[in-house]
Design an enzyme around this catalytic site. Structure first.
Site, PDB file in Angstrom:
ATOM      1  N   GLY A   1      37.032  35.238  34.775  1.00  0.00           N
ATOM      2  CA  GLY A   1      37.113  34.188  33.767  1.00  0.00           C
ATOM      3  C   GLY A   1      38.380  34.272  32.954  1.00  0.00           C
ATOM      4  O   GLY A   1      39.065  33.266  32.724  1.00  0.00           O
TER       5      GLY A   1
ATOM      6  N   TRP B   1      33.561  42.029  36.856  1.00  0.00           N
ATOM      7  CA  TRP B   1      34.473  41.215  37.680  1.00  0.00           C
ATOM      8  C   TRP B   1      34.337  39.741  37.335  1.00  0.00           C
ATOM      9  O   TRP B   1      35.320  38.995  37.391  1.00  0.00           O
ATOM     10  CB  TRP B   1      34.209  41.481  39.163  1.00  0.00           C
ATOM     11  CG  TRP B   1      34.216  42.929  39.508  1.00  0.00           C
ATOM     12  CD1 TRP B   1      33.224  43.640  40.127  1.00  0.00           C
ATOM     13  CD2 TRP B   1      35.261  43.882  39.234  1.00  0.00           C
ATOM     14  NE1 TRP B   1      33.585  44.950  40.249  1.00  0.00           N
ATOM     15  CE2 TRP B   1      34.832  45.131  39.716  1.00  0.00           C
ATOM     16  CE3 TRP B   1      36.518  43.798  38.621  1.00  0.00           C
ATOM     17  CZ2 TRP B   1      35.610  46.292  39.613  1.00  0.00           C
ATOM     18  CZ3 TRP B   1      37.286  44.948  38.511  1.00  0.00           C
ATOM     19  CH2 TRP B   1      36.841  46.173  39.005  1.00  0.00           C
ATOM     20  N   ASP B   2      33.133  39.283  36.989  1.00  0.00           N
ATOM     21  CA  ASP B   2      32.965  37.905  36.507  1.00  0.00           C
ATOM     22  C   ASP B   2      33.832  37.659  35.272  1.00  0.00           C
ATOM     23  O   ASP B   2      34.516  36.636  35.161  1.00  0.00           O
ATOM     24  CB  ASP B   2      31.509  37.635  36.153  1.00  0.00           C
ATOM     25  CG  ASP B   2      30.655  37.280  37.356  1.00  0.00           C
ATOM     26  OD1 ASP B   2      31.210  36.908  38.400  1.00  0.00           O
ATOM     27  OD2 ASP B   2      29.420  37.383  37.252  1.00  0.00           O
ATOM     28  N   LEU B   3      33.756  38.585  34.324  1.00  0.00           N
ATOM     29  CA  LEU B   3      34.479  38.400  33.064  1.00  0.00           C
ATOM     30  C   LEU B   3      35.986  38.495  33.268  1.00  0.00           C
ATOM     31  O   LEU B   3      36.756  37.743  32.653  1.00  0.00           O
ATOM     32  CB  LEU B   3      34.000  39.428  32.043  1.00  0.00           C
ATOM     33  CG  LEU B   3      32.523  39.287  31.644  1.00  0.00           C
ATOM     34  CD1 LEU B   3      32.096  40.445  30.761  1.00  0.00           C
ATOM     35  CD2 LEU B   3      32.274  37.958  30.944  1.00  0.00           C
TER      36      LEU B   3
ATOM     37  N   ASP C   1      29.212  39.103  41.423  1.00  0.00           N
ATOM     38  CA  ASP C   1      29.815  40.263  40.771  1.00  0.00           C
ATOM     39  C   ASP C   1      29.233  41.559  41.326  1.00  0.00           C
ATOM     40  O   ASP C   1      29.960  42.507  41.637  1.00  0.00           O
ATOM     41  CB  ASP C   1      29.571  40.181  39.261  1.00  0.00           C
ATOM     42  CG  ASP C   1      30.192  41.322  38.500  1.00  0.00           C
ATOM     43  OD1 ASP C   1      29.651  42.449  38.581  1.00  0.00           O
ATOM     44  OD2 ASP C   1      31.208  41.115  37.821  1.00  0.00           O
TER      45      ASP C   1
END
Length: 404
Positions: free
Chosen positions: A164, A159-161, A130
């Site tokens: 997901g 960006w990870d979230l 991220d």
């Protein structure tokens, strides 16, 4: 949690944030998510923040409501059990490399309807996290104090979230296609694509190509509208945003700055009514008025005036203060006390982030102990006999809770 995806089973082989978040969101909506880990826990099993006993609070919250199978994934035999499980279930979520033993092509050879959702770094398979994806797409250059040109990274893995959330959506879209056509396939989610694509959706690519340059750094200011942090007479730093005409007019009334604004309009030959862009272009003078109005009043007085006039505002809080905030946590039905966490620490846990009118909201389920469901999954899903499961446990290829 909600019971909307009952009947859907997913195998998850993943670590860190983006990929486990896909499984978390599916589990919170009622899917059976079977998380397969290396015996003893994967590479994120002790990731900070941790308790005094080294239990990861991040891991146990990203893996709520999932089942756990612990296998020796370093061995060919342990990997073979995992492959059998994936082919039996027919849905895989992972962030393992596309060319590894969990390549979609290899798995789908004997399971043509397989759906794989794979979180990646770059589209070519290169590694990105991220924080490096964020550096690449340019947002840190816009963040931080006005007087400092150094890039400032965010601390939220945005960006990870987003990956997901998008991964859960993409998986359900792929399932819908499979239900209609029988076709499986692989969904690839590179973090850099999520980051750059999201920036493009916000007009950032078009903006820099149109203007030929990047934005100026605004500190805590909001681009294109009146929005910034100001300090009240009693020292409370407060964020306000007026993103439409109604909010702008409410802000003017609450701060009683009509005459000051009229003076600026006459001096500069502009009109602030109905034009957010004109207000933003003249923000230096407007912010000076707002700063003076804030400095003359206490926070409680201003907050009451803002609420009465429909102004969007919030005082800055630490996370400690946010956790004690009734609207955010202590009286928020999103949260329920979780007492049976692997860490042994009891605290409010978040359920499904969406509120579905008319649907019963179930309490958030705890994360499993590593290997807690190994025997049940191998027996019920794969049909292994009790003696075969015992053999796998005895040879160290499978672990149960007490052995993980």
């Amino acid at each position: 949690m909600y019971d909307l995806l009952s009947g859907l089973t997913v195998v998850e082989v993943s670590s860190f944030v983006a990929s486990p978040t896909i499984g978390l969101y599916l589990a919170q909506m009622g899917a059976e998510v079977i998380k397969v880990d290396q015996i003893g826990g994967g590479q994120d099993f002790r990731r900070w923040p941790v308790t005094e006993d080294n239990h990861s609070l991040a891991w146990e919250n990203l893996n709520r409501a999932k089942k756990s199978v612990a296998l020796d994934l370093s061995s060919k035999a342990g990997r073979a059990v995992l492959v059998d499980l994936i082919r039996k279930v027919g849905v895989l979520v992972t962030n393992l490399p596309a060319g590894g033993f969990l390549s979609h092509e290899t798995l789908a050879a004997d399971c043509p309807g397989l759906i794989t959702v794979r979180v990646m770094g770059w589209p070519d398979g290169s590694i990105a996290l991220d924080y490096t994806a964020n550096a690449a797409v340019g947002y840190p250059s816009l963040t931080g104090p006005l007087e400092d040109e150094r890039p400032v990274n965010h601390v939220l893995p945005a960006w990870d979230l987003l990956t997901g959330a998008y991964g859960a959506f993409a998986l359900l879209a792929a399932l819908r296609r499979r239900d209609a056509t029988g076709q499986g396939g692989e969904v690839r989610l590179p973090l850099t694509d999520i980051a750059m694509g999201s920036a493009a959706n916000l007009g950032r690519i078009a903006e820099v190509l149109h203007t030929g340059q990047d934005r100026v750094r605004l500190g805590n200011g909001v681009f294109g509208t009146i929005g910034r942090d100001f300090v009240t007479r009693d020292g409370q730093r407060t964020m306000i945003v007026a993103i439409n005409e109604r909010q702008w007019q409410g802000l003017v009334r609450a701060l009683d700055i009509t005459e000051g604004l009229a003076s600026i309009e006459r001096e500069r030959g502009v009109s602030f009514a109905g034009d957010d862009g004109v207000r933003f272009s003249n923000r230096d003078a407007i912010y000076a008025l707002i700063e003076a109005a804030f400095a003359a009043r206490d926070h409680a007085d201003l907050a009451a005036a803002f609420d009465a006039n429909g102004v969007v505002h919030s005082g800055y809080q630490t996370m400690v203060e946010a956790v004690a905030d009734p609207r955010l946590v202590t009286e928020n039905p999103l949260f329920a006390m979780s007492t049976d966490n692997p860490s042994g620490f009891a605290y409010p846990a978040a359920g499904a982030l969406a509120t579905l009118a008319g649907e019963a909201r179930l309490a958030p389920a705890p994360a499993p102990q590593i290997g807690a469901d190994s025997e049940a999954v191998l027996g019920e899903v794969l049909g292994y006999s009790a003696s075969e499961i015992a053999r796998l446990v005895d040879t160290g290829l499978v672990a149960t809770t007490n052995e993980a």
